[in-house]
Each structure stands twice: as C-alpha cells, then as structure tokens.
Enzyme design. Sequence first.
Site, PDB file in Angstrom:
ATOM      1  N   LEU A  38      36.534  40.895  35.895  1.00 20.16           N
ATOM      2  CA  LEU A  38      35.250  40.527  35.959  1.00 20.16           C
ATOM      3  C   LEU A  38      35.139  38.888  35.859  1.00 20.16           C
ATOM      4  CD1 LEU A  38      33.314  42.362  33.213  1.00 20.16           C
ATOM      5  CD2 LEU A  38      32.883  42.581  35.756  1.00 20.16           C
ATOM      6  N   HIS A  39      34.423  38.161  36.820  1.00 19.32           N
ATOM      7  CA  HIS A  39      34.492  36.673  36.675  1.00 19.32           C
ATOM      8  C   HIS A  39      33.311  36.098  37.341  1.00 19.32           C
ATOM      9  CE1 HIS A  39      35.981  36.668  40.596  1.00 19.32           C
ATOM     10  NE2 HIS A  39      35.872  35.192  40.700  1.00 19.32           N
ATOM     11  N   ARG A  40      32.667  36.753  37.782  1.00 17.38           N
ATOM     12  CA  ARG A  40      31.714  36.377  38.870  1.00 17.38           C
ATOM     13  C   ARG A  40      30.278  36.045  37.867  1.00 17.38           C
ATOM     14  NH1 ARG A  40      32.278  35.609  43.133  1.00 17.38           N
ATOM     15  NH2 ARG A  40      33.933  36.543  44.081  1.00 17.38           N
ATOM     16  N   ARG A  49      36.207  32.327  32.367  1.00 14.99           N
ATOM     17  CA  ARG A  49      34.655  32.444  32.520  1.00 14.99           C
ATOM     18  C   ARG A  49      34.211  33.703  31.566  1.00 14.99           C
ATOM     19  NH1 ARG A  49      30.524  30.433  35.366  1.00 14.99           N
ATOM     20  NH2 ARG A  49      31.849  29.440  36.901  1.00 14.99           N
ATOM     21  N   ASP A  71      34.727  42.675  40.199  1.00 14.63           N
ATOM     22  CA  ASP A  71      33.581  41.904  41.041  1.00 14.63           C
ATOM     23  C   ASP A  71      34.321  40.771  41.877  1.00 14.63           C
ATOM     24  OD1 ASP A  71      34.499  39.968  39.299  1.00 14.63           O
ATOM     25  OD2 ASP A  71      32.624  39.950  38.175  1.00 14.63           O
TER      26      ASP A  71
END
Length: 375
Positions: A212-214, A247, A291
């Site tokens: 997950l990083h968006r 992030r 993502d």
Amino acid sequence: MTKIRVLNVVGARPNFVKVASLMTAYRGCDRIDPVLIHTGQHYDEAMSAGFFRDLGLPHPEVNLEVGSGSHAVQTAEIMKAFEGVAREMRPDAVLVVGDVNSTIACGLVAAKLGFPLAHVEAGLRSGDRTMPEEINRVLTDAISDLLFCTEQAGVENLAREGVAHDKVFLVGNTMVDTLLRHRERSKASTVLEDLGLVGNLRGGGGYAVATLHRPSNVDQERTLTGILDAFEEMQADLPIVLPLHPRLRESLARFGLVRRVERMNRLRTAAPFGYLDFLKLVDNARIVLTDSGGLQEETTALRVPCVTLRENTERPVTVEIGTNRLAGTTPEGILASYRDAMAEFEAGEARSSVPPLWDGRAGDRIVEILADNLG
Ligand code: UD1
C-alpha cells in the site's frame, strides 16, 4: 561515427526496474551512447541503492539529489537541476519512463530545450485526474516525440487524444523484461526462510503479500482503517506479509494505527524488500493485495492472483486477460474480491494469459526504434 546520446532518467523505485531492461538492451546497440541520470526522488538504501545493486544498474552519471517535497517543490527542484545537466550534455534525446514526478519534470525540461523526448509506458490512463500519476501521464504524453506502449489500450488512448500514430509504438513491457531476466536468480533468495514462510508453501504458497502506498489509500484515515479491517479478517485465514513503504509507515504512525497492526498475529510487517527478495516473495505467494500499478503487471506475468485496492486501473489488460481484479477500497469490496480470487484458485478455475509482447524483449524493441529514429 558519432553515437546518438540518450539521457535516461530514473527517479523512483519502479523507474529503476523499467530502465534496467533498457540498460541491458543498449549493450547490443553500438549506435547509442546511453547516459543514466538519477533525480534522487527516491534516495533511501532500501528504495534506491539496493535496487541498483540487485538489478546490476550502472552508477548514474549524475544524481540530482532532489529528495522529497510537495509535488510543486519536488517537480520544480528536479526541473531546475535537470535543466543545467541537459544543457551541458546536449543529448540527442531524453528518455523518461512511467508516471512519477521525475518523469514529467525531466520531460518538460527536454521539450522546452528542444530535445526529442521518448516516453516509455505511454498512453496508460486511469481516467482519474485526482491521481497525481494521471496528470503526469497525460502531460508527458502530450509533449513526447516517441511514445512506447505496453498494451493496446495505451495505443488507443493516444489515438483518442490526437497523438499522431507514427509516433506511437506498441513494444511490450520493460518491467516484465526485467522480471523474466531476474526470475531464475531470485530463486536463490532466502526471504521465505527469513520470514518463516517455508512451512506455508502449500501448492501456490500459503501466504499473501500486500503493498500500500497510494496517497488516496494511505493518506486518508478512513480509507486506511477500512483496508486494515479487511486485512484483519483475511490474516485469520492466510498470513499476510506487508512491507512498509515510507508513506504508509508515516501514515500508520500519524493515525495511531501502529499498535493495531502489531496486534494482528498473522500480519507480518517488514522494511521494503530488495528487488530479488520481493520477486521471490511474490512468485511464491497465493495472492497479492496491492494498490501499485507495476505489481498488477508483475502478478499477471507470474500468473499470481492479484486483488487491486483501487476503483480503477490504467492497466486494463491485467484485468481483461491477466490475474488482476479491481476491489475498490471498502472492507466489503476487498473481502469479496479476495474470496472470489481464492475460490477460483482452489477450484483450479483460475485462467489467465500473458498480454501480447510481454515476452522479455520490449527493451530491445525500444532501443532499435530509438536507433532508427534519432540522430
Ligand atoms: C512515488 C510516485 C508513485 C510511485 C511511487 C513508488 C509520484 C507523484 N509518485 O510515490 O507514482 O508509485 O513513487 O514508490 O512521483 N521517502 C523516504 N525515502 C525515499 C523516498 C521517499 O522516506 O527514498 C518518503 C518521504 O517522506 C516522502 C514520501 O516517502 O515524502 C513519499 O515519497 P515521494 O517520492 O514523494 O512519493 P511516493 O509516495 O514514493
């Protein structure tokens, strides 16, 4: 014979994987003098230097060392630093890849200085202008002279936007080139033993990998909490390995969610993996939840089921013929897609194929087209 000088720009993690294929392909072409430029958008050992080592990338000739910042600051810093380098090096072309801030920043500088611009991974569209990457894609394509597409949808999107068809080339996928080139080597990685996952290797692997990083997922507390709700239920069923992008790590701390993640017994967080370790981890996974754009393609190439935690994808071929399914970001949507994918897999019904030209030769095709069209 003077060689055609091409500046190849990398900035963020997925760029390194794409350009690695080109740097190999250039070795077979004596007409091009390739120069590697790193903007420094990603700079940590785990996000940058480790990838250079794993992928056998040469040291960049120049590192602009711009680091992190808001979109405007980061893009502007890259532009300011790259302009001087481009003026001094006077290339015959600048090549940018993907859709990150380094891509549009260096593309814009090249176009303004009058250097031909090549864009690898052109034409992808999510249709979602709230994604920073979508803005980068649309703008980079609008100023590019040579546009290299990974899938037919990209070619069609560019035609719809009025890009002349003789500038557009369907060449395949450089990220998949790199994956195929390194897959055998990745088997020597001890990542599964290190994570205690070897006992879980039943058939297609008894664990899930999640990334997950968006910003739309990790910067919104409600969305991130919903995704963790889904992970909590899933991990009771199947262990999950979750490497933490910086992030995501920051968001978990900011929203006070670190303890919640730690309490999930079968969810295992980790620092970001190197390229070879991560390839081995994904290659042996039962399922991937992500993502990321690139991972939708890598799982398709590896035929590993993928559940994408987004409402849309700019890579429709991975859903149409690959292993990918779009789940959205609500816990219900994610769990429903996860269960469907697992049921299909267990019933042996999972069918998928690899998109045309994702054969490991995209880099060679691009280099040949560059040599024929530049200089
Ligand atoms: C960027 C790309 C995204 C891509 C992703 C891959 C843009 C707009 N986004 O997102 O498309 O999918 O890379 O990872 O270009 N940080 C570190 N160490 C690093 C790099 C970043 O700690 O080496 C931290 C910083 O706090 C930074 C944050 O991560 O502010 C975000 O980095 P940034 O490059 O702005 O965007 P990504 O989220 O990585």
